[in-house]
Design an enzyme around this catalytic site. Structure first.
Site, short mmCIF file in Angstrom:
data_model
loop_
_atom_site.label_atom_id
_atom_site.label_comp_id
_atom_site.label_asym_id
_atom_site.label_seq_id
_atom_site.Cartn_x
_atom_site.Cartn_y
_atom_site.Cartn_z
N ASP A 9 1.02 -31.91 -3.61
CA ASP A 9 0.79 -31.77 -2.19
C ASP A 9 -0.27 -30.67 -2.01
OD1 ASP A 9 1.35 -31.68 0.70
OD2 ASP A 9 2.31 -29.76 0.22
N ASP A 11 -1.25 -28.71 1.47
CA ASP A 11 -0.89 -27.62 2.37
C ASP A 11 0.50 -27.07 2.04
OD1 ASP A 11 -3.15 -27.63 4.48
OD2 ASP A 11 -2.62 -29.74 4.27
N GLY A 44 -0.94 -35.59 3.37
CA GLY A 44 -0.95 -36.27 4.65
C GLY A 44 -2.36 -36.38 5.21
N LYS A 197 4.92 -40.89 0.24
CA LYS A 197 4.30 -40.31 -0.97
C LYS A 197 4.94 -40.83 -2.25
CE LYS A 197 2.44 -35.98 0.93
NZ LYS A 197 2.29 -34.53 0.68
N ASP A 220 6.41 -29.11 -0.68
CA ASP A 220 7.14 -28.06 0.07
C ASP A 220 7.76 -28.53 1.37
OD1 ASP A 220 5.11 -26.64 2.51
OD2 ASP A 220 4.42 -28.27 1.27
N ASN A 223 7.57 -34.35 4.29
CA ASN A 223 6.79 -35.52 3.86
C ASN A 223 6.65 -35.60 2.34
OD1 ASN A 223 5.09 -33.23 4.07
ND2 ASN A 223 3.27 -34.51 4.18
#
Length: 272
Positions: A9, A11, A44, A197, A220, A223
């Site tokens: 991921d 962010d 995302g 995901k 984290d 999503n």
């Protein structure tokens, strides 16, 4: 176990609070790639919104891939060939926009290249999204949207306390019809029911001939849940939500403490 792919991921995971990839994380990723491990950014964001990170990490070579729009779009970053693109239709847009109006949340949505909103009083969070991703923002009307739009995702966006109340008002049938994930306290995302995901990384693994147990996924937020559950080794950042920490196999350091570098060093670069 020899891990052959690590999905990251962005962010709250790959980048720190200053929205930067630290030199330590960068060098560790470079070493893993040199060892033949696939490094896949899974986010995302749209592809354009991660181009700078792909360039920085040298992830646009032949055989490099990215999973964008929370796994709805999987593509080769070298030649832009699509592995999968699971979209929403115009009818979904109408339904979800009406729902957002009904429950009191502002909204915006994406095709592959543009961020759209119907809200003339543009939300600060829409401006933030456009700024972070570098995607053009188009303020439009429902009537102006092409009926054949292939929508990558629809997002309800608002202050966390407002969004909390809006979420309580969403009927259960929407959870059956769409994949719904909360990517930040101020973003609630609606995707094709088969898109997340986890399914995105699963499709890519199948394409590459990799086994589930050969994959690490690191994240984290809400999503990231599907890919952390799917992974052979699901990793949560120490700054992750409580929900994500509870389902993870391992908890690494935070995004401000080079948590990604720690995972790669521990499970990929060190002899196990």
């Amino acid at each position: 176990m020899k891990y052959k792919l690590i999905a990251l991921d962005i962010d709250g995971t790959l980048i720190n609070s200053s929205h930067q990839i630290t030199e330590n994380v960068k060098q560790t990723i470079k070493k893993a790639k040199q060892k033949g491990v696939k490094i896949v950014l899974c986010t995302g964001r749209p592809l354009k919104g991660i181009e700078s990170f792909l360039d920085e990490l040298n992830l646009k070579e032949e055989g490099d891939y990215a999973a964008t729009f929370n796994g709805a779009l999987i593509q080769n970053t070298f030649n832009k060939d699509l592995i999968s693109h699971l979209t929403l239709k115009y009818e979904d847009l109408v339904e979800l926009f009406n729902l957002s109006e009904e429950i009191g949340s502002r909204s915006h949505f994406y095709d592959t290249k543009t961020l759209y909103t119907f809200n003339r009083d543009i939300s600060d969070y829409t401006v933030l999204e456009s700024h972070l991703t570098g995607i053009h923002l188009n303020v439009t009307t429902l009537e102006e949207v092409p009926k054949d739009i292939a929508m990558s995702k629809f997002m309800m966006i608002d202050h966390p306390e407002i969004l909390d109340e809006c979420i309580k008002k969403i009927p259960e049938k929407y959870y059956e019809k769409y994949t719904i994930v909360r990517s930040t306290p101020f973003f609630l995302e609606f995707l094709n029911s088969n898109a997340n995901k986890g399914s995105g990384i699963s499709l890519l693994a199948k394409e590459l001939g990799l086994k589930q147990e050969e994959i690490i996924c690191v994240g984290d937020a809400g999503n990231d849940r599907h890919m952390i559950e799917y992974a052979g080794l699901g990793v949560a950042m120490s700054n992750a939500t409580k929900e994500i920490k509870e389902i993870a196999d391992y908890i690494t350091f935070s995004n401000n403490e080079d948590g990604v570098a720690h995972v790669i060093n521990k499970f990929i670069l060190e002899e196990r």
